[in-house]
Design an enzyme around this catalytic site. Sequence first.
Site, PDB file in Angstrom:
ATOM      1  CD  GLU A  52      -1.393  -2.383   1.969  1.00 56.31           C
ATOM      2  OE1 GLU A  52      -0.169  -2.643   1.914  1.00 56.31           O
ATOM      3  OE2 GLU A  52      -2.203  -3.121   2.548  1.00 56.31           O
ATOM      4  CB  CYS A  83      -0.341  -3.591   8.490  1.00 55.09           C
ATOM      5  SG  CYS A  83       0.570  -2.146   7.914  1.00 55.09           S
TER       6      CYS A  83
HETATM    7  N1  THU Z   1       2.253  -6.585   3.875  1.00 57.92           N
HETATM    8  C1  THU Z   1       1.810  -5.690   2.944  1.00 57.92           C
HETATM    9  O1  THU Z   1       2.534  -5.376   1.983  1.00 57.92           O
HETATM   10  N2  THU Z   1       0.575  -5.181   3.094  1.00 57.92           N
HETATM   11  C2  THU Z   1      -0.287  -5.504   4.086  1.00 57.92           C
HETATM   12  O2  THU Z   1      -1.390  -4.979   4.120  1.00 57.92           O
HETATM   13  C3  THU Z   1       0.087  -6.496   5.101  1.00 57.92           C
HETATM   14  C4  THU Z   1       1.490  -6.968   5.046  1.00 57.92           C
HETATM   15  C5  THU Z   1       3.582  -7.180   3.701  1.00 57.92           C
HETATM   16  C6  THU Z   1       4.637  -6.691   4.659  1.00 57.92           C
HETATM   17  C7  THU Z   1       5.622  -7.839   4.639  1.00 57.92           C
HETATM   18  O3  THU Z   1       6.512  -7.651   3.544  1.00 57.92           O
HETATM   19  C8  THU Z   1       4.760  -9.063   4.357  1.00 57.92           C
HETATM   20  O4  THU Z   1       3.524  -8.573   3.868  1.00 57.92           O
HETATM   21  C9  THU Z   1       4.516  -9.923   5.573  1.00 57.92           C
HETATM   22  O5  THU Z   1       4.019  -9.168   6.628  1.00 57.92           O
END
Ligand code: THU
Length: 129
Positions: A52, A83
């Site tokens: 995001e 997140c």
């Molecule tokens: N991650 C995202 O890119 N977006 C989210 O909404 C949740 C988590 C990524 C961060 C990390 O590289 C991987 O997912 C595992 O947490």
Amino acid sequence: MDMLDAAKAVRLNAHAPYSGFKVGAAIRSASGVIYAGCNVENVAYPEGTCAEAGAISAMVAAGETEITEVLIIADAKEPITPCGGCRQRLAEFAPPDVAITMMTVSGQTKTAQMGELLPGAFDAKSMET
Ligand code: THU
């Protein structure tokens, strides 16, 4: 390319050697343009960035600051929700009624509004004295 194609395509470019969890995000701006981003992890783990955040950076770098639609895709059992940090990042540019679509690569879909994902957001009004 539509939102789903954009998110699917960018997800394949994710740099996720540590978690093995690739995420793609597509954001439509007020002009109708779609901006895409993927997670970019780092060997110094906290320096990694979410999909995001990448899509938001691309939008702002292009001179836009209004989000009208968001789609996030990952290969998980259930659609993943952004997140906490990304909810705040999205809320900077997405009004509470913006639809956030969350999808698995197999096609399971969930939708929520920005305001449901971050109720009671800290915003510019919160700083009024
Ligand atoms: N991650 C995202 O890119 N977006 C989210 O909404 C949740 C988590 C990524 C961060 C990390 O590289 C991987 O997912 C595992 O947490």
